[in-house]
Motif scaffolding. Sequence first.
Motif, PDB file in Angstrom:
ATOM      1  N   GLU A 194      23.883 -20.016   8.706  1.00 14.84           N
ATOM      2  CA  GLU A 194      24.516 -20.966   7.802  1.00 14.84           C
ATOM      3  C   GLU A 194      25.780 -21.565   8.416  1.00 14.84           C
ATOM      4  OE1 GLU A 194      22.042 -18.216   5.396  1.00 14.84           O
ATOM      5  OE2 GLU A 194      23.496 -17.995   7.027  1.00 14.84           O
TER       6      GLU A 194
ATOM      7  N   ARG B  49      26.503 -25.462   9.513  1.00 12.93           N
ATOM      8  CA  ARG B  49      27.638 -26.253   9.012  1.00 12.93           C
ATOM      9  C   ARG B  49      28.446 -26.846  10.158  1.00 12.93           C
ATOM     10  NH1 ARG B  49      28.248 -21.981   5.304  1.00 12.93           N
ATOM     11  NH2 ARG B  49      29.926 -21.099   6.609  1.00 12.93           N
TER      12      ARG B  49
ATOM     13  N   SER C  36      20.930 -28.994   9.040  1.00 17.70           N
ATOM     14  CA  SER C  36      20.408 -28.051   8.051  1.00 17.70           C
ATOM     15  C   SER C  36      19.988 -26.751   8.734  1.00 17.70           C
ATOM     16  CB  SER C  36      19.194 -28.655   7.330  1.00 17.70           C
ATOM     17  OG  SER C  36      18.110 -28.802   8.247  1.00 17.70           O
ATOM     18  N   LYS C  37      19.901 -25.691   7.933  1.00 12.09           N
ATOM     19  CA  LYS C  37      19.392 -24.426   8.479  1.00 12.09           C
ATOM     20  C   LYS C  37      17.963 -24.606   8.986  1.00 12.09           C
ATOM     21  CE  LYS C  37      20.032 -21.815   4.886  1.00 12.09           C
ATOM     22  NZ  LYS C  37      19.989 -20.592   4.060  1.00 12.09           N
ATOM     23  N   THR C  38      17.210 -25.470   8.318  1.00 14.09           N
ATOM     24  CA  THR C  38      15.826 -25.703   8.738  1.00 14.09           C
ATOM     25  C   THR C  38      15.766 -26.223  10.168  1.00 14.09           C
ATOM     26  OG1 THR C  38      15.193 -26.195   6.460  1.00 14.09           O
ATOM     27  CG2 THR C  38      13.704 -26.937   8.193  1.00 14.09           C
TER      28      THR C  38
END
Length: 212
Positions: A42, A46, A51-53
């Motif tokens: 995460e 950031r 995105s985490k994806t």
Amino acid sequence: MTTEKRRAPAGAAVLRGEITTAIRRALMQELAAVGYGRLSIEAVARRAGVSKTAIYRRWNSKLDLVLEIVAAAARGKLPALDTGTLRGDLTLLFQAVAHALRHPLASQIIPDLLAEAARNPSIDATLRQVLHARQQDIGGRLVSRAVQRGELPADTDPDAAIDLIVGPLYWRLAIARLPLTDSYLDRLVESVVAGLGVTGAVPHPRAAPMAG
């Protein structure tokens, strides 16, 4: 035989290079800031602005991400180490290593990963593999050329010689955590040359400092 280019399946993710680069950069910065233990996907996402994806499309876990970065860094390029003498080769090698390790990110990340390796078998195995291969590649060439030039006897134990060459750098970085100053590197070169029993080598001026 058809020459038609294969197309990616409909809906397949296209991994954009600039995003991958941003993730790797963010990973290094986050790892330096918080260490491996507190590192999270995460936080890397950031910092990278993704995105985490986007991260999970490329790596299965934070461990996979870190291990890839470690392996890539260990395989980084070094200048051609062939100055004509072992002393000159060692001077150039130590300058190159010190230049890399003086980077703030490297000075924070490497000690943390070495400590983490004692607790994490996967990190330990990767560090052992990539660092050992790097040592054997670089140190083996230095020793082999010194033997060919007659500076070292033909029966020189290459493993012991490589340990003597690289051991002090790891000790100073990971254990003593002291800076790799120019004066220390000068003394280290002379100590290694004396320890290996180099013959026919005379001191010469320090090579030009590497650009910052």
